[in-house]
Design an enzyme around this catalytic site. Sequence first.
Site, PDB file in Angstrom:
ATOM      1  N   LYS A  55      32.225  53.312   0.485  1.00 41.14           N
ATOM      2  CA  LYS A  55      33.222  52.698  -0.398  1.00 41.14           C
ATOM      3  C   LYS A  55      32.512  52.081  -1.596  1.00 41.14           C
ATOM      4  CE  LYS A  55      36.894  52.015   2.904  1.00 41.14           C
ATOM      5  NZ  LYS A  55      37.810  53.086   2.502  1.00 41.14           N
ATOM      6  N   ASP A 111      35.374  54.975  10.734  1.00 44.36           N
ATOM      7  CA  ASP A 111      36.510  55.210   9.842  1.00 44.36           C
ATOM      8  C   ASP A 111      36.467  56.608   9.217  1.00 44.36           C
ATOM      9  OD1 ASP A 111      38.840  54.368   8.437  1.00 44.36           O
ATOM     10  OD2 ASP A 111      37.640  53.991   6.649  1.00 44.36           O
ATOM     11  N   HIS A 160      37.046  62.518   9.834  1.00 44.54           N
ATOM     12  CA  HIS A 160      37.128  63.393   8.655  1.00 44.54           C
ATOM     13  C   HIS A 160      35.852  64.217   8.464  1.00 44.54           C
ATOM     14  CE1 HIS A 160      40.588  61.036   7.933  1.00 44.54           C
ATOM     15  NE2 HIS A 160      40.015  60.049   7.290  1.00 44.54           N
TER      16      HIS A 160
HETATM   17  C1  BG6 Z   1      41.303  56.982   5.760  1.00 47.40           C
HETATM   18  C2  BG6 Z   1      40.366  55.812   5.893  1.00 47.40           C
HETATM   19  O1  BG6 Z   1      41.343  57.732   6.934  1.00 47.40           O
HETATM   20  O2  BG6 Z   1      40.869  57.817   4.684  1.00 47.40           O
HETATM   21  C3  BG6 Z   1      40.276  55.035   4.603  1.00 47.40           C
HETATM   22  O3  BG6 Z   1      40.834  54.972   6.936  1.00 47.40           O
HETATM   23  C4  BG6 Z   1      39.919  55.942   3.456  1.00 47.40           C
HETATM   24  O4  BG6 Z   1      39.329  53.985   4.715  1.00 47.40           O
HETATM   25  C5  BG6 Z   1      40.836  57.158   3.432  1.00 47.40           C
HETATM   26  O5  BG6 Z   1      40.031  55.213   2.252  1.00 47.40           O
HETATM   27  C6  BG6 Z   1      40.353  58.160   2.403  1.00 47.40           C
HETATM   28  O6  BG6 Z   1      41.303  59.166   2.251  1.00 47.40           O
HETATM   29  P1  BG6 Z   1      41.462  59.945   0.854  1.00 47.40           P
HETATM   30  O7  BG6 Z   1      42.432  61.030   1.163  1.00 47.40           O
HETATM   31  O8  BG6 Z   1      41.937  58.947  -0.124  1.00 47.40           O
HETATM   32  O9  BG6 Z   1      40.083  60.441   0.528  1.00 47.40           O
END
Ligand code: BG6
Length: 489
Positions: A339, A236, A241
């Site tokens: 998380k 994920d 990211h």
């Molecule tokens: C998403 C994930 O790509 O990014 C999520 O699937 C996560 O699980 C989210 O919560 C986090 O994004 P941001 O921009 O809120 O840090």
Amino acid sequence: MTHDFDMVIFGGLGDLSLRKLLPALYRSEVAGHLPRNGRIFLISRALGEREEELTRIQEWLTNQLKSGESPTSHWPEFEQRLHLCAFDVTEDGEGWADLEQPLLEVDAAEGKRDRVFYLAMPPSLYGTICEQLSGRGLINETSRVVLEKPLGYDRTTANEINAQVAKYFPENSIFRIDHYLGKETVQNLLALRFANIMFEPLWNGNYIDHVQISLSEEVGLEGRTAFYDQAGAMRDMIQNHLLQLLCLVAMEPPHKLQADNIRTEKLKVLQALRPLQGYEVQSHTVRGQYVDGMMHGKAVPGYLDELGKDSQTETFVAIKAHIDNWRWSGVPFYFRTGKRLRQRCAEIVIQFKSLTHNVFDGASTQLSANRLVIRLQPDEGIEMTVMAKELNQLDMRLQEVPLNLNFAETFQNIHSDSYQRLLLNVIDNDLSLFAHRDEADLAWAWVDPIINAWNKCGTPVQAYEAGSWGPDASAALLHSDKRAWHNNG
Ligand code: BG6
């Protein structure tokens, strides 16, 4: 924005569209970034009356927009752009005509119009949708397709999905969204590195002790139980990211800040990322899962309680990685994401080495090494800690002080909507903030063996309390190297 376009969102009234895409497009409307005749088609399997659906969209806008942003000021113009089409993309039914007709009509009237297909649906449907679009003559030479993550479950499935889409769209028309790349500070990282003289000469293993990339979240499952329990933190957050951020931190300066050049440099980082295998996976990685705990004074349930069944899916990962190239030889990169951690915070920490000689005498003149913190969220900014003399002291006492660039304070009206930025890039046909197929492939090639080793060795997930900074083993990963995570609270 000069020329008109049509944007077609498959999954147009789904969660992603309502929470991210429509608010981002509305903000672009307010900012005057959408061309006058640009149309937005929202495709959904089932739809109520138009008025009913528009009210629902407006309600979502009201929830999603920040204070100071009005969901009504530009609504009449925005509403006019919205075309709602109800059909099931898996069926070859007549419903497709509702989309086909207006698109082809405009082509006939004004020549080929730029067209963006946003696939905000499960990737298992990408092939079917592309085949339909192609069969109906809706893909023209200016058409682009936007793919949402998760793009596959592993290297094999990701390649299958990419291959299906590649049958209908050339690589330079495929926009793989990674919303982290649309965050303001991520782009500022490029400015910091390549628009200033003082960082790049130090940006290597001669001066940098180690790098940390932390993406910590306070939220739990947010109702996405089925998806998340299949994916886990590695797929994920790390595969996309985090590795994308790593690429931007570690890449060589591109010849120009254009998509092809940036992508080439990012690929080289992924190629040089040392694979973790066998025993190393156990010693260089930590998997965790949250149990119930207290967050901001409130009790929150554990992962298994939220899920309602037993599971070994990780909600936390920490990794020690290395990049085997000239620049980064000997520099550990520590990654962490999870998380239900103590604080929502996404940051990159560049920890410089200590000075080799201290010219100041005495216990109060201990020198701390410089540290650069690039904060993506919240409170976007860049902070450098430097040593300075304590004021109002006769003797030479040193202390660490921050040099702080807080973007929210420095730049008024900062808008940090990454989807808005990325959607405008798609409309502008600018691929520089999107991942190439080969990047996604190499990222999977690095991630897959780690997941496989966890499964093969039955590596257990280590419990951590909601509201903590993750399992003890995460702190120990750095302690054993005589280092520590940069935690703000
Ligand atoms: C998403 C994930 O790509 O990014 C999520 O699937 C996560 O699980 C989210 O919560 C986090 O994004 P941001 O921009 O809120 O840090």
